[in-house]
Every structure is written in C-alpha cells, then in structure tokens.
Design a protein around this motif. Structure first.
Motif, PDB file in Angstrom:
ATOM      1  N   PRO A  45      35.885  32.005  34.500  1.00  0.00           N
ATOM      2  CA  PRO A  45      36.525  33.532  33.456  1.00  0.00           C
ATOM      3  C   PRO A  45      37.516  33.905  33.665  1.00  0.00           C
ATOM      4  O   PRO A  45      38.651  33.942  35.350  1.00  0.00           O
ATOM      5  N   THR A  46      38.362  34.459  32.700  1.00  0.00           N
ATOM      6  CA  THR A  46      39.601  35.008  33.480  1.00  0.00           C
ATOM      7  C   THR A  46      39.827  36.454  33.638  1.00  0.00           C
ATOM      8  O   THR A  46      40.375  36.611  32.780  1.00  0.00           O
ATOM      9  N   GLY A  47      39.539  36.500  34.779  1.00  0.00           N
ATOM     10  CA  GLY A  47      39.568  38.285  34.638  1.00  0.00           C
ATOM     11  C   GLY A  47      40.558  38.321  35.425  1.00  0.00           C
ATOM     12  O   GLY A  47      40.521  39.427  34.726  1.00  0.00           O
ATOM     13  N   ALA A  48      41.738  38.275  36.027  1.00  0.00           N
ATOM     14  CA  ALA A  48      42.957  38.575  35.969  1.00  0.00           C
ATOM     15  C   ALA A  48      44.197  38.665  34.680  1.00  0.00           C
ATOM     16  O   ALA A  48      44.620  39.530  35.471  1.00  0.00           O
ATOM     17  N   VAL A  61      57.053  34.622  43.113  1.00  0.00           N
ATOM     18  CA  VAL A  61      56.289  35.255  44.055  1.00  0.00           C
ATOM     19  C   VAL A  61      55.048  35.451  42.319  1.00  0.00           C
ATOM     20  O   VAL A  61      54.065  35.554  42.081  1.00  0.00           O
ATOM     21  N   GLN A  62      55.949  36.005  41.155  1.00  0.00           N
ATOM     22  CA  GLN A  62      54.930  36.624  40.188  1.00  0.00           C
ATOM     23  C   GLN A  62      54.717  35.300  39.627  1.00  0.00           C
ATOM     24  O   GLN A  62      53.298  35.266  39.090  1.00  0.00           O
ATOM     25  N   ARG A  63      55.428  33.739  39.567  1.00  0.00           N
ATOM     26  CA  ARG A  63      54.476  32.651  39.209  1.00  0.00           C
ATOM     27  C   ARG A  63      53.063  32.372  40.182  1.00  0.00           C
ATOM     28  O   ARG A  63      51.889  32.534  39.803  1.00  0.00           O
ATOM     29  N   ASP A  64      53.016  32.465  41.102  1.00  0.00           N
ATOM     30  CA  ASP A  64      52.182  32.148  41.795  1.00  0.00           C
ATOM     31  C   ASP A  64      51.539  32.952  42.092  1.00  0.00           C
ATOM     32  O   ASP A  64      50.081  32.861  42.555  1.00  0.00           O
ATOM     33  N   ALA A  65      51.242  34.683  41.779  1.00  0.00           N
ATOM     34  CA  ALA A  65      50.618  35.615  41.810  1.00  0.00           C
ATOM     35  C   ALA A  65      49.439  34.842  41.031  1.00  0.00           C
ATOM     36  O   ALA A  65      48.571  35.515  41.142  1.00  0.00           O
ATOM     37  N   ALA A 115      48.120  36.700  48.061  1.00  0.00           N
ATOM     38  CA  ALA A 115      47.793  38.105  46.800  1.00  0.00           C
ATOM     39  C   ALA A 115      46.453  38.414  47.137  1.00  0.00           C
ATOM     40  O   ALA A 115      45.589  37.610  47.650  1.00  0.00           O
ATOM     41  N   PRO A 116      46.092  39.723  46.992  1.00  0.00           N
ATOM     42  CA  PRO A 116      44.931  40.099  47.203  1.00  0.00           C
ATOM     43  C   PRO A 116      44.012  39.812  46.129  1.00  0.00           C
ATOM     44  O   PRO A 116      43.764  38.540  45.341  1.00  0.00           O
ATOM     45  N   ALA A 117      42.243  40.268  45.943  1.00  0.00           N
ATOM     46  CA  ALA A 117      41.164  39.170  45.695  1.00  0.00           C
ATOM     47  C   ALA A 117      41.579  39.638  44.256  1.00  0.00           C
ATOM     48  O   ALA A 117      42.033  40.731  44.482  1.00  0.00           O
TER      49      ALA A 117
END
Lengths: 199, 182
Positions: B88-91, B75-79, B138-140
């Motif tokens: 842009p590398t937003g998150a 899940v963490q990988r996919d999130a 996952a949230p935006a």
C-alpha cells in the motif's frame, strides 16, 4: 644563505617549501615594481602601499599555482594590477555613492576618481608647481582609465610592453595604440589650454 | 629631438617634443617613489595571518546554499522510499477532492484492485528497494487507508418541456402612399 645570485624561480621553489626568507627576498626584489604599478592604478601612495602588500600576500598564498609560463615578475605584476584595480573599483563605487547617488557613466566616474587621486598632493606633486605640469596632470587624470593606465605603466619605464600586456590582459599592439592615443589627447588638451600652437 | 628655427635663427624645440618630455616627467613623478622602508617587514608580518573570515564567508555563502539545497533534495528523495510492488502506498500525499476533480476522471486512474491512486509510483520492474542511511533514520511510515473513489450514480436527466410553436403572423404589404408628388 646568500640570495644575491639566486634566480626568482629558485626563490619561488624555496618559498613553496616554506622558506619565508626566500619569499622575503622576492618581496625585496619586486616591491618597487609592484608598488609603482599599484600607484599607476590608484594615484595615491597610501592606497598603493596597501594594494602592493595585498598583492604579495595573495601571491604567497597562490605560489602553488605559479607554473613558470611567464616570469615570476610578470605573474606577480598581474596579481598586483588586479588587486589595485579591484581597490580602485571599490573606491570608485564609494565615491559614486557619495558624489552622485543617481549613478552616471562608470568610466567617467573612474576618470573622476583618478583625477581626484591625481590631485592629492604627493611629495613629488607638492614640489612641482609649474603651470604646464599641473595641466598635464589634469589632462592625464581626465583620460579614460584604459588610456591612462597604459600611458602611466609604459612611461614609468618599469615594465616591458609584454608585461603591461599581461597585466592589462591586452595585446601589445593595443597597448601601443593606447599609449599613442593617450599622448595625442593630452597634447590636444594642452594646446586647447593655450600651452602652444600646433604646427 | 625635432627642432625649428626661430626668428633669431636659434634652434627651438618643437612644442610637441616639449610636451612629450614634460609628459614623461609628470608620469615619472606620478608613479615615482618607493614603498615605505618597512614594506618587507609588514608583508612578512602579514604572511602568517589567515584570510579574513568575513571574506571566506562571503565567498563560501553561495556554495554553502547550493550544498544545503542539494542535500535537502537528496534527503527529500530518500525520505519517500519507493513502494514495494503490491504494497500500500501509505505515506503518499493525499489528494484533495478539488485536485481530483481538476485532474478529471481520465487522469485519475480507475480504481485498481487495491483502489489506490497510481501517481508517480515507481514501476514494479525497477522496484529494487533503495534505503540510504538517511532514509533509515526517517520515522515510520504512516499507515493511512487508501483513498477509494466510488463511481457517482447518474441522476435523472433534466426534463425540459417542449416550447409551443407560435402561429405565423400574416404580414400584408403596405400600399402606395397617397398624396401630392412633385
């Protein structure tokens, strides 16, 4: 249907197909052998009865894994032995906790557990009050579990060396050596207690 | 059975044979006997029982923990889906100033055109966008302005005044001591 002339393998097949009566017949055929194996490991009739019941239940659930490489009796006895040994370990741990919290040699503790169990008066033991027999019981109880198990299983006359080897996961040659060594140690104990002069 | 003659000339069994037969008897006693007559009935009664749930839980718990951990990793990988090329590398995690200084200028990538830190970013060559069903839930992504690192101005160098050179001291050797010598 009569099951008198039906082989174990046929009964196993029928039990696998859900025929509970066929499994009941297998229980009847082997209950004494299973019970006595458990008694050899546990030294207590009540514990042996429970372990034997557990062994049959486990065998029933694992019938699909029985491949017929060994006889059904050998397979069943192996399951029964492991059940009994697990129970013995549990009892041993319990006793260890009660008797000495500091923890000592597990083998010695197992021997202590067995010797305590051996002294629990069974109907047979209650009838046997001769001094020599009592000394033999104590000497057998003081043997290490490996020697004692081999001696009890072999001298019961219920099992072949091959079956004992399968139960204990030990080569037949080693089983024979253990039996001989167990007898030698018991006799030495008896002589040490003045029951005879070695010639 | 081996035997020996006693003083009266009568056969007496060897003591070890006596022991052997006594041991056999005792062993037979110890593991003799039969199970209760109701043994079969009790086994048959228990056949329908399910295995103890406590035991199942006990056996399954390590497996369950391993499965949960595995699922959490997936899940963490996919999130954090890989960034599309040029996006842009937003998150991405924001690096603190301390982290940046610890990494040092050599490790911190020089400001690229977009002024982003290229840390663990998937290469553009492998950049097929993989969106699992979990990632879709996952949230935006948060749109956070990228971190810009500007080069520091080099300050005036330290002015250290030169030390005065001391005049060397003239040392004269001490003369022969005068006095009685024995």
């Amino acid at each position: 249907m009569s099951t008198v002339c039906v082989s174990d393998a046929d009964l196993v097949d029928r039990a696998r197909q859900g025929d509970a009566a066929a499994f009941g017949e297998l229980v009847d055929r082997h209950r004494t052998a299973v019970y006595r194996a458990a008694l050899a490991a546990l030294g207590s009739h009540a514990e042996a009865e429970d372990a034997a019941q557990d062994a049959f239940l486990l065998a029933y659930r694992r019938l699909d894994s029985f491949r017929g490489q060994a006889s059904f009796k050998t397979w069943l006895l192996t399951i029964a032995w492991h059940q009994a040994i697990n129970r013995r370990r549990t009892l041993s741990r319990l006793l260890r906790r009660i008797v000495s919290p500091s923890g000592t040699d597990p083998e010695a503790h197992d021997a202590a557990v067995a010797s305590v169990a051996v002294r629990v008066p069974s109907p047979e033991a209650a009838a046997a009050h001769e001094e020599l027999r009592g000394a033999i019981r104590r000497a057998i109880g003081a043997l290490t579990p490996k020697l004692r198990d081999a001696l009890l299983l072999a001298q019961s006359g219920e099992y072949s060396y091959e079956q004992i080897g399968a139960m204990l996961s030990t080569p037949v040659g080693t089983i024979k050596w253990r039996i001989s060594e167990a007898r030698r140690l018991v006799k030495r104990q008896l002589i040490g207690h003045g029951f005879g002069d070695e010639r | 059975m081996d035997s020996a003659m006693n003083d009266n000339g009568r056969d007496v069994p060897d003591v070890r044979d006596v022991f052997d037969s006594a041991i056999d008897d005792v062993v037979r006693d110890m593991i003799g006997g039969d199970p209760d007559p109701s043994f079969r009935a009790r086994v048959m009664e228990r056949l329908g029982e399910r295995p103890s749930p406590w035991r199942s839980v006990w056996i399954l718990s390590p497996v369950a923990v391993a499965a949960v951990l595995f699922f959490a990793v997936i899940v963490q990988r996919d999130a954090t889906p890989p960034a599309a090329p040029g996006a842009p590398t937003g998150a991405r995690p924001v690096l603190s100033a301390r982290t940046i200084s610890a990494v040092g200028p050599a490790r911190v990538a020089q400001p690229t055109g977009a002024g982003t830190l290229e840390r663990n970013a998937p290469s553009a060559q492998t950049g097929t966008l993989f969106l699992s069903p979990v990632a879709a839930l996952a949230p935006a992504r948060l749109e956070v302005p990228s971190l810009v690192i500007t080069a520091m101005d080099s300050g005036p160098s330290l002015q250290v005044p030169e030390l005065e050179t001391l005049t060397p001291m003239a040392v004269t050797p001490i003369g022969e001591p005068q006095g009685d010598r024995r």
